[in-house]
Design a protein around this motif. Structure first.
Motif, PDB file in Angstrom:
ATOM      1  N   LEU B  94       0.792  -1.232   0.073  1.00 32.62           N
ATOM      2  CA  LEU B  94      -0.041  -0.111  -0.016  1.00 32.62           C
ATOM      3  C   LEU B  94       0.902   1.238  -0.191  1.00 32.62           C
ATOM      4  O   LEU B  94       0.496   2.262  -0.772  1.00 32.62           O
ATOM      5  CB  LEU B  94      -0.988  -0.006   1.014  1.00 32.62           C
ATOM      6  N   TYR B  95       2.017   1.141   0.799  1.00 30.31           N
ATOM      7  CA  TYR B  95       2.678   2.375   0.760  1.00 30.31           C
ATOM      8  C   TYR B  95       3.412   2.761  -0.279  1.00 30.31           C
ATOM      9  O   TYR B  95       3.494   3.832  -0.959  1.00 30.31           O
ATOM     10  CB  TYR B  95       3.777   1.939   1.773  1.00 30.31           C
ATOM     11  N   LEU B  96       3.895   1.619  -1.164  1.00 31.57           N
ATOM     12  CA  LEU B  96       4.611   1.854  -2.388  1.00 31.57           C
ATOM     13  C   LEU B  96       3.538   2.311  -3.114  1.00 31.57           C
ATOM     14  O   LEU B  96       3.778   3.386  -3.969  1.00 31.57           O
ATOM     15  CB  LEU B  96       4.741   0.434  -2.873  1.00 31.57           C
ATOM     16  N   LEU B  97       2.072   1.808  -3.490  1.00 29.47           N
ATOM     17  CA  LEU B  97       1.272   2.467  -4.351  1.00 29.47           C
ATOM     18  C   LEU B  97       1.051   4.123  -4.003  1.00 29.47           C
ATOM     19  O   LEU B  97       0.886   4.796  -4.831  1.00 29.47           O
ATOM     20  CB  LEU B  97       0.080   1.876  -4.247  1.00 29.47           C
ATOM     21  N   LEU B  98       1.044   4.106  -2.668  1.00 29.57           N
ATOM     22  CA  LEU B  98       0.660   5.664  -2.086  1.00 29.57           C
ATOM     23  C   LEU B  98       1.958   6.423  -2.830  1.00 29.57           C
ATOM     24  O   LEU B  98       1.507   7.513  -3.142  1.00 29.57           O
ATOM     25  CB  LEU B  98       0.732   5.779  -0.789  1.00 29.57           C
ATOM     26  N   SER B  99       3.057   5.976  -2.479  1.00 31.46           N
ATOM     27  CA  SER B  99       4.340   6.839  -2.852  1.00 31.46           C
ATOM     28  C   SER B  99       4.175   7.125  -4.433  1.00 31.46           C
ATOM     29  O   SER B  99       4.688   8.215  -5.016  1.00 31.46           O
ATOM     30  CB  SER B  99       5.562   6.055  -2.703  1.00 31.46           C
ATOM     31  N   LEU B 100       3.785   6.333  -5.244  1.00 29.19           N
ATOM     32  CA  LEU B 100       3.592   6.096  -6.683  1.00 29.19           C
ATOM     33  C   LEU B 100       2.536   6.908  -7.151  1.00 29.19           C
ATOM     34  O   LEU B 100       2.588   7.429  -8.382  1.00 29.19           O
ATOM     35  CB  LEU B 100       3.568   4.904  -7.331  1.00 29.19           C
ATOM     36  N   SER B 101       1.583   7.389  -6.240  1.00 27.87           N
ATOM     37  CA  SER B 101       0.346   7.732  -6.578  1.00 27.87           C
ATOM     38  C   SER B 101       0.684   9.276  -7.105  1.00 27.87           C
ATOM     39  O   SER B 101       1.609   9.840  -6.787  1.00 27.87           O
ATOM     40  CB  SER B 101      -0.770   7.841  -5.658  1.00 27.87           C
ATOM     41  N   GLU B 102      -0.222   9.854  -7.904  1.00 29.97           N
ATOM     42  CA  GLU B 102       0.058  11.059  -8.688  1.00 29.97           C
ATOM     43  C   GLU B 102      -1.442  11.600  -8.673  1.00 29.97           C
ATOM     44  O   GLU B 102      -2.540  10.941  -8.962  1.00 29.97           O
ATOM     45  CB  GLU B 102       0.564  11.092  -9.973  1.00 29.97           C
ATOM     46  N   ASP B 103      -1.603  13.165  -8.423  1.00 30.77           N
ATOM     47  CA  ASP B 103      -2.712  13.710  -8.681  1.00 30.77           C
ATOM     48  C   ASP B 103      -3.260  13.773 -10.072  1.00 30.77           C
ATOM     49  O   ASP B 103      -2.390  14.336 -10.817  1.00 30.77           O
ATOM     50  CB  ASP B 103      -2.569  14.843  -7.902  1.00 30.77           C
ATOM     51  N   PRO B 104      -4.179  13.294 -10.501  1.00 36.17           N
ATOM     52  CA  PRO B 104      -4.509  13.324 -11.992  1.00 36.17           C
ATOM     53  C   PRO B 104      -4.897  14.700 -12.260  1.00 36.17           C
ATOM     54  O   PRO B 104      -4.989  15.031 -13.653  1.00 36.17           O
ATOM     55  CB  PRO B 104      -5.741  12.529 -12.266  1.00 36.17           C
ATOM     56  N   ARG B 105      -5.133  15.603 -11.483  1.00 40.08           N
ATOM     57  CA  ARG B 105      -5.682  16.995 -11.870  1.00 40.08           C
ATOM     58  C   ARG B 105      -4.479  17.684 -12.263  1.00 40.08           C
ATOM     59  O   ARG B 105      -4.592  18.673 -12.635  1.00 40.08           O
ATOM     60  CB  ARG B 105      -6.352  17.678 -10.889  1.00 40.08           C
ATOM     61  N   LYS B 106      -3.185  17.456 -11.720  1.00 36.99           N
ATOM     62  CA  LYS B 106      -2.208  18.271 -12.046  1.00 36.99           C
ATOM     63  C   LYS B 106      -1.550  17.616 -13.228  1.00 36.99           C
ATOM     64  O   LYS B 106      -1.549  16.330 -13.535  1.00 36.99           O
ATOM     65  CB  LYS B 106      -1.206  18.022 -10.973  1.00 36.99           C
ATOM     66  N   PRO B 107      -0.913  18.359 -13.700  1.00 39.61           N
ATOM     67  CA  PRO B 107       0.095  17.963 -15.215  1.00 39.61           C
ATOM     68  C   PRO B 107       1.020  17.090 -14.620  1.00 39.61           C
ATOM     69  O   PRO B 107       1.419  17.212 -13.473  1.00 39.61           O
ATOM     70  CB  PRO B 107       0.553  19.149 -15.748  1.00 39.61           C
ATOM     71  N   SER B 108       1.016  15.898 -15.190  1.00 42.97           N
ATOM     72  CA  SER B 108       2.007  14.834 -14.851  1.00 42.97           C
ATOM     73  C   SER B 108       3.574  15.452 -14.485  1.00 42.97           C
ATOM     74  O   SER B 108       3.892  16.131 -15.529  1.00 42.97           O
ATOM     75  CB  SER B 108       1.950  13.784 -15.767  1.00 42.97           C
TER      76      SER B 108
END
Lengths: 73, 897
Positions: B94-108
């Motif tokens: 879960l932590y790994l996923l969280l770390s990799l997560s990105e806010d879709p609203r922001k430009p990548s």
């Protein structure tokens, strides 16, 4: 034995599905294969912090590798 | 594909590298090598292994992105995951996923041009490390067994090297520096600084509330850093770390104590932009202030001679410093948290110099006050120190005032303890001479009241008025007097009803805040009770007032019948030369006089003390000159009737005794005149002389009567009345002593015994001498006259006898002899007359001089005496100086008539 292993396999698949869903929710950008590799690494006790850092680096590296290619293309 | 077969992590890593970059194994050799190194050096996570926390974080993240539905979906999935139980390290995944997560609203952020940067850094890393391993199998992965001790240093170093790449670009930095600050932490920080008189318990609780600040606001904002920093520049984070050390007076890496300028300076070699330099200089002042206060307390806290007040001052300073340290430790822990979370989770409330500037504002003001206080209190101790602290409390700033009040309450606590011990028990335990009552151990008990205790003026704290200090001195003195001189063993608790509970610092603070009310009341109550008790003891057990009256009756001749009788009895004794007098004879006469008069009804205690005293004998003195009454005083009474007082009493007694003797003498003269007037009628030749005698005698009688009137009524009675009133109203022994001193002084000066009226007294003595001379002159006159009379009668008798015998009454021879004798006698008469005239003249001139002196006297009652003496302006008519000096006044009156 076979049924037990198939049940186990089912459970693993379901788990992977769930994880993939979560991954999608969180917009991690991991596909099924990368995810399964990551999960396996995590299951072996690798520090997720470091792993996430590595994945980010790898992505950046691949982009930077791609970028010049794009430019040259 | 998704089988969990046990492949080596290195193999997995390699396939991951291939998968993500999309290249063959050979192509990703560099990346793989790097990945192995990072993973290998970070085998222990710096975060907590808590699945719940991670899931909560994920939910929060989703909520932050306003994806409530997704958050619900996530929790559903999470629950499913938990029920399946296939994974052992769910939190890790879960932590790994969280770390990799990105806010879709922001430009990548992946679009950013990190490529060059990454390649550069990777290359550098590759060079800086030895060629690690190309074969994946050789990587040792016994994570669990590897000690965690290694992790701290290696882990952080790995992260900090990565930190460079996690920059989100220029947009992130200003956000964290400006309005992005969460309002709550600052508020709480201020709230911490605001309650100045913070009780230790609340202060202790505060760090706990502060701590979750960091993790509570997770975000992907990275450590702030200035745009366009030159490569050699020191980052703000390092400065913050430095500053935190400087706050405690420890030299930092860049900011050091400069010995010659006596201030903290940033190393001039360090490249730094001006605003950062300014800010850190401003912050470094705290370190300087801290050092100042610290130096003082360190130097003083071991100095035992500094006294209790000084010690409590030091401890109050320590308390303040402790609060300060607590704040610093909070800051440190915050810094630590930031470091630990390092790369990924940075908070918006990370420490910056500006933030520090705001947060440290209040502590700085406090430290400044303390430093000023320390400066001002240098070299002071005891009550003086308390005054100094009190002087700093007079400020309009409520925070500063509260701070100073708090310190003051601690500092004044020992003083108040001294005070209570003193006023309730009379004990003075002031080893370091800090209290404002000083005791002189050399003074014996007989001078205890007057000399033993004194006020140390410099040690009176400025919040205690002089009046209060005097009362405090008096209370303790009274208690000691009762114990040591009166031998009164009443426990102090019975004397004063006041409670002795006010001993804690809190009470001290309350008392300080209510100096006018409660404190004054306490002192007043103790003062009244103790003084009243002391006066009671003196009056009841030691008959103070009776002794006072006895003084007046015996030494100031108030007991008329006794004095008169004593004089009658003493007259033959005192007429003899002083050298032939014996004390025991006189003491016997005194006892006789006491027994014969109303004095016998007096208290035996008083009569016992009455005694005769012979003054120093000089040649030619008669008994009159050396005789004196005495009154023995001892014990507590001697405190009022001191040796000096008794000396004054003796002088006054001598004067009064002399005046009394004049009255007595004149009475004798008058008696003689009355008795002899008839007898001497037969001698008409004497009538002139006798008339002269009568005139002079009545002149003298008038003078002495007026003098006596003046002494008795104008001097003694008036002063005595004043004294008696004052004594009745006296609240403490000092009042009585003062009133008594005033009484004696006024009696002395009005009896012309002080230095100013020496000339007057000399005139008066001369007048007295004239009276004595007149007495002897008249005595000799009467003696010779009576002798003559007797001879004449004898002659007549003889004549008659002879006639009866039938002879001639007188022979011619006898007649001639008789005639000659009479003639002789008559010839002595003019001599007597002239002697009397001289005497009269002498006397009158002295009286005139005396009157002149009286007229010019400043004392009104003496001027009135002169009017009384010269009531019919007899002397004025003869003395031009009297006319001149009386001048206008009388002239006008005459003209009016």
């Amino acid at each position: 034995m076979a049924s037990a292993s198939s049940a186990n396999l089912n459970a693993v698949r379901e788990t992977m599905d769930v994880l993939l869903e979560i991954s999608r929710l969180l917009n991690t950008g991991l596909d099924m294969e990368s995810l399964s590799i990551c999960v396996r690494l995590c299951e072996q006790g690798i520090n997720p912090e470091a792993l996430s850092a590595v994945i980010k680096e790898l992505r950046k590296a691949s982009e930077s590798l791609k970028a010049p290619e794009n430019c040259t293309n | 594909m998704a089988t969990l077969d046990q492949k080596s992590p290195n193999v997995l890593l390699q396939s991951l590298c291939c998968r993500i970059t999309g290249k063959s194994e050979a192509e990703v050799a560099h990346q793989f090598q790097y990945a192995v190194r990072v993973i290998g050096s970070n085998y222990a996570p710096s975060i907590e292994r808590d699945e719940f926390l991670v899931s909560e974080k994920i939910k929060k993240e989703l909520l932050k992105q306003r994806r409530e539905a997704d958050a619900a979906l996530f929790s559903e999935l999470h629950r499913k995951l938990q029920t399946q139980g296939v994974l052992k390290h769910r939190w890790s995944v879960l932590y790994l996923l969280l770390s990799l997560s990105e806010d879709p609203r922001k430009p990548s952020s992946r679009v950013g041009n990190y490529g060059a940067l990454f390649a550069q850094a990777l290359q550098r890393d590759a060079h800086s490390t030895p060629f690690y391993c190309t074969r994946p199998q050789s990587l040792a992965l016994g994570y669990g067994e590897r000690s965690a001790a290694l992790s701290g240093s290696v882990g952080t170093s790995g992260i900090s090297s990565l930190g460079v790449y996690t920059l989100n670009g220029p947009t992130a930095t200003p956000q964290s520096l400006l309005a992005g600050q969460p309002p709550q932490p600052v508020g709480s920080r201020l709230a911490w600084a605001l309650p100045v008189s913070s009780s230790p318990s609340s202060a202790l609780a505060l760090p706990a509330t502060r701590l979750p600040l960091g993790p509570a606001a997770p975000s992907r904002v990275v450590r702030p850093r200035r745009d366009g920093d030159a490569p050699g520049e020191v980052s703000e984070a390092l400065l913050v770390r430095d500053i935190l050390y400087v706050f405690q007076g420890i030299d930092g890496k860049f900011i050091k104590m400069s010995a010659q300028d006596n201030c903290y300076k940033i190393d001039s070699k360090v490249v730094l932009c001006k605003s950062l330099r300014d800010t850190s200089s401003r912050l470094a002042e705290l370190g300087w202030l801290h050092n100042k206060v610290r130096k003082y307390t360190d130097a003083r806290s071991l100095d035992r001679a500094f006294g209790l007040v000084g010690q409590s001052f030091c401890s109050s300073l320590h308390q303040e410093l402790k609060e300060y340290y607590r704040l610093l430790s909070v800051l440190h822990s915050q810094l630590q948290v930031e470091d630990d979370q390092g790369v990924t989770v940075c908070t918006e409330s990370s420490l910056t110099l500006r933030r520090l500037l705001v947060w440290m504002y209040d502590p700085k003001v406090r430290l400044k006050t303390l430093a000023a206080l320390v400066d001002y209190c240098q070299g002071r101790k005891g009550g003086e120190l308390a005054s100094a602290v009190h002087a700093y409390g007079r400020t309009g700033d409520p925070q500063m005032r509260a701070l100073v009040q708090h310190i003051l309450s601690l500092v004044s606590n020992p003083i108040l303890n001294f005070l209570y011990r003193w006023i309730y028990d009379g004990e003075l335990e002031d080893t370091y001479h800090e209290f404002f009552v000083a005791s002189d151990p050399n003074v014996k008990t007989d001078r205890l009241w007057h000399d033993k205790y004194s006020l140390r003026k410099s040690m009176i704290p400025s919040f205690i008025t002089m009046d209060q200090a005097r009362k405090v001195l008096l209370i303790g003195k009274s208690i000691n007097f009762l114990h040591q001189v009166c031998h009164d063993r009443t426990p102090p608790g019975k004397i004063t009803a006041a409670s002795k509970s006010a001993d804690t610092p809190k009470d001290a603070a309350e008392l300080l805040s209510d100096l006018e009310g409660a404190f004054q009341e306490k002192i007043d109550a103790a003062y009244f009770d103790t003084s009243k008790y002391l006066l009671n003891v003196l009056n009841r057990n030691y008959l103070l007032l009776e002794h006072l009256q006895a003084m007046r009756r015996y030494l100031l001749l108030g007991q008329g019948d006794f004095i008169r009788h004593l004089m009658d009895l003493l007259k033959p004794e005192l007429a003899r030369p002083a050298t032939t007098l014996y004390q025991h004879n006189l003491t016997g006469i005194l006892e006789t006089a006491v027994r014969a008069t109303n004095a016998q009804y007096d208290n035996a205690e008083i009569l016992k003390r009455l005694d005769v005293r012979l003054l120093e004998v000089s040649p030619g003195d008669t008994g009159w000159d050396v005789f004196s009454l005495d009154y023995h005083v001892d014990g507590p009474i001697a405190t009022v009737f001191t040796r000096e007082c008794m000396g004054h009493y003796l002088r006054v007694f001598n004067f009064l005794w002399r005046a009394k003797r004049m009255e007595y003498t004149l009475t004798d003269i008058w008696k003689g005149q009355m008795c002899n007037a008839k007898l001497l009628k037969t001698m008409p030749e004497l009538s002139g002389v006798l008339h002269q005698c009568h005139i002079l005698a009545s002149e003298m009688v008038h003078f002495i009567h007026q003098m006596q009137y003046y002494i008795t009524f104008e001097v003694l009675e008036c002063s005595w009345d004043e004294l008696w009133n004052k004594v009745q109203q006296a609240q403490d022994l000092d009042h009585i002593i003062a009133a008594h001193d005033v009484f004696l002084d006024s009696v002395i000066s009005r009896c012309l015994l002080d230095n100013n009226s020496r000339s007057l007294l000399n005139q008066l003595r001369a007048i007295f001498d004239q009276i004595i001379e007149f007495q002897s002159a008249q005595d000799s006159l009467y003696r010779s006259a009576l002798e003559e009379l007797a001879l004449r009668l004898q002659y007549e008798e003889k004549k008659k006898q002879r006639e009866e015998e039938g002879q001639w009454g007188v022979t011619a021879e006898q007649e001639a002899e008789e005639k000659r004798r009479i003639q002789d006698f008559q010839e002595t008469i003019p001599k007597m007359r002239s002697q009397l005239r001289i005497l009269t003249h002498f006397y009158q001139s002295i009286v005139q001089q005396f009157l002149v002196l009286l007229m010019t006297s400043t004392d009104e009652s003496l001027r009135f005496l002169s009017f009384r003496l010269d009531f019919n302006e007899h002397y004025r008519a003869r003395e031009p100086r009297l006319r001149a000096s009386l001048g206008a006044n009388r002239g006008r009156r005459m003209s009016n008539i």
